[in-house]
Design a protein around this motif. Structure first.
Motif, PDB file in Angstrom:
ATOM      1  N   SER A   2       0.819  -1.185   0.000  1.00 22.89           N
ATOM      2  CA  SER A   2       0.000   0.000   0.000  1.00 22.89           C
ATOM      3  C   SER A   2       0.851   1.231   0.000  1.00 22.89           C
ATOM      4  O   SER A   2       2.051   1.220   0.017  1.00 22.89           O
ATOM      5  N   ASP A   3       0.188   2.380   0.036  1.00 21.43           N
ATOM      6  CA  ASP A   3       0.908   3.641   0.024  1.00 21.43           C
ATOM      7  C   ASP A   3       1.673   3.870   1.297  1.00 21.43           C
ATOM      8  O   ASP A   3       2.629   4.625   1.324  1.00 21.43           O
ATOM      9  N   SER A   4       1.244   3.239   2.381  1.00 20.05           N
ATOM     10  CA  SER A   4       1.943   3.451   3.641  1.00 20.05           C
ATOM     11  C   SER A   4       3.224   2.667   3.727  1.00 20.05           C
ATOM     12  O   SER A   4       4.039   2.898   4.581  1.00 20.05           O
ATOM     13  N   VAL A 128       1.538  14.258   6.918  1.00 23.04           N
ATOM     14  CA  VAL A 128       1.299  13.178   5.957  1.00 23.04           C
ATOM     15  C   VAL A 128       2.590  12.825   5.228  1.00 23.04           C
ATOM     16  O   VAL A 128       2.924  11.654   5.032  1.00 23.04           O
ATOM     17  N   PHE A 132       4.129   9.139   5.207  1.00 22.25           N
ATOM     18  CA  PHE A 132       3.870   8.340   4.010  1.00 22.25           C
ATOM     19  C   PHE A 132       4.644   8.786   2.775  1.00 22.25           C
ATOM     20  O   PHE A 132       4.477   8.197   1.712  1.00 22.25           O
ATOM     21  N   GLY A 136       2.118   9.560  -0.339  1.00 22.62           N
ATOM     22  CA  GLY A 136       0.993   9.887   0.533  1.00 22.62           C
ATOM     23  C   GLY A 136       0.373  11.226   0.205  1.00 22.62           C
ATOM     24  O   GLY A 136      -0.851  11.392   0.293  1.00 22.62           O
ATOM     25  N   SER A 139      -1.664  10.813  -3.124  1.00 28.43           N
ATOM     26  CA  SER A 139      -2.907  10.044  -2.980  1.00 28.43           C
ATOM     27  C   SER A 139      -3.789  10.561  -1.848  1.00 28.43           C
ATOM     28  O   SER A 139      -4.786   9.908  -1.517  1.00 28.43           O
ATOM     29  N   LYS A 141      -3.230  10.605   1.325  1.00 28.58           N
ATOM     30  CA  LYS A 141      -3.248   9.557   2.331  1.00 28.58           C
ATOM     31  C   LYS A 141      -3.438  10.139   3.716  1.00 28.58           C
ATOM     32  O   LYS A 141      -2.905  11.198   4.045  1.00 28.58           O
ATOM     33  N   ARG A 142      -4.189   9.428   4.548  1.00 36.00           N
ATOM     34  CA  ARG A 142      -4.360   9.790   5.939  1.00 36.00           C
ATOM     35  C   ARG A 142      -4.168   8.545   6.791  1.00 36.00           C
ATOM     36  O   ARG A 142      -4.441   7.432   6.355  1.00 36.00           O
ATOM     37  N   GLN A 147      -6.670   0.339   8.838  1.00 36.80           N
ATOM     38  CA  GLN A 147      -5.995   0.085   7.571  1.00 36.80           C
ATOM     39  C   GLN A 147      -4.497  -0.106   7.768  1.00 36.80           C
ATOM     40  O   GLN A 147      -3.874  -0.973   7.145  1.00 36.80           O
TER      41      GLN A 147
END
Length: 356
Positions: A2-4, A128, A132, A136, A139, A141-142, A147
């Motif tokens: 994933s993005d993380s 963020v 990330f 992040g 996208s 991201k949070r 998740q």
């Protein structure tokens, strides 16, 4: 992933890095550690130096490919306040403005520092970005706890399965323990870094690095650590069963030699006895002439009888040793390679599914 998580294509935890370490690095390390090639201490030192140097070069290439982060671009640190960031941006913007910068990519350089400034000046975007990375920000991201732990579970379960499959076998017990210890330590560090409100890394330690880069570094170095554990664990392994088996085999051969000698002695004693020699033996009842008085005692206590009794005992001992040797035969070499190939196929499937 994933993005993380670090992107599978950019991280050594990706498919190419996995195959690189399993099929290139591990055989090279095993070659260095092959018994008889170097002295024991030198072999260990050479293997560790090889793995550390390779990991450093590989990590450096990966980090260089990602390019400098926003803090490095602006020349500020994680602890810099908005005023310091603004001053740094103003200074760089005067230097890199396309009207003054005659470089062919002047516009791109100016846009890069403008993007870095916009992110670091916004405290929400800055948090963020720290957690990330640039992905992040792109996208939006949070941090979501559910998740995050789901993605964390996928990553560590996958690597845990791979580590278990790669350390199968009796000679990999220590390697498995070391690998899983490192995996647990990495998990604890990642949870600590990613769930902290601020950056738990001291400001004086890598002041321009982010939490995202710290996690990236952990993920990047773990394959090298795991393969180092595999190689060193196998090299330092002492097979006690094999040593015991060799000792029993040696004892068995010794018993066979003794039995042959006793058989020759028995034949010689029978020849002397049948020849009417005046052989006498010392029994529990005193000195008894062979073939003379007390014939019943002479029949039970004779040189050949004693040798025969010893021979029977040695044969019984030899049978016991043979049974012990047979019970110590291990079937570790019978393990099929199907599990190894199934593990590789499973990793390919995991990488394909969870990189979507």
């Amino acid at each position: 992933m994933s993005d993380s998580m670090p992107d599978a294509g950019d991280d050594l935890s990706g498919l190419s890095g996995f195959f690189f370490y399993v099929f290139i690095v591990h055989p090279c390390t095993a070659w260095i550690l092959r018994p008889g090639r170097f002295e024991r201490k030198k072999s260990i030192m050479y293997a560790i130096a090889f793995l550390a140097g390779l990991a450093a070069v590989k990590t450096g290439i990966e980090l260089h490919g990602k390019g400098p982060n926003y803090y490095v671009k602006l020349g500020v640190t994680r602890s810099s306040n908005p005023l310091e960031i603004k001053r740094a941006y103003k200074k760089l913007s005067l230097q890199l403005h396309p009207d003054k910068n005659k470089a062919p990519d002047a516009s791109d350089q100016f846009d890069a520092i403008k993007q870095a400034y916009d992110v670091l000046m916004d405290m929400e975007f800055r948090e963020v970005y720290n957690k990330f990375g640039k992905e992040g920000i792109d996208s939006n991201k949070r941090f979501e706890e559910t998740q995050f732990f789901m993605e964390l579970g996928i990553f560590y379960i996958t690597w845990g399965m791979l580590a278990f499959m790669l350390t199968l076998g009796k000679n990999s017990g220590d390697a498995r323990q070391w690998t899983f210890t490192g995996l647990v330590v990495m998990l604890v560090l990642e949870i600590t870094v990613m769930t902290s409100q601020g950056n738990p890394i001291p400001d004086w330690l890598f002041p321009q690095s982010t939490e995202y880069e710290a996690v990236f570094l952990l993920h990047t170095l773990f394959p090298a650590f795991m393969n180092g554990c595999r190689s060193l664990g196998a090299y330092l392994f002492v097979d006690l069963d094999a040593q015991t088996r060799r000792l029993l085999l040696a004892l068995q051969e010794q018993n066979k030699d003794i039995l042959l000698v006793l058989r020759d002695v028995q034949i010689g004693m029978q020849t002397l006895t049948h020849g009417g020699g005046g052989a006498r033996i010392m029994g529990s009842a005193g000195t008894v002439p062979v073939g003379g008085a007390a014939p019943s005692l002479a029949r039970t206590i004779t040189p050949t009888g004693k040798i025969k009794e010893l021979q029977d005992r040695l044969q019984t001992s030899n049978t016991t040793v043979a049974q012990a040797v047979q019970s110590l035969k291990t079937d570790g070499s019978k393990s099929s390679s199907y599990g190894f190939y199934a593990m590789i196929l499973g990793y390919v499937v995991f990488s394909y599914v969870f990189s979507k």
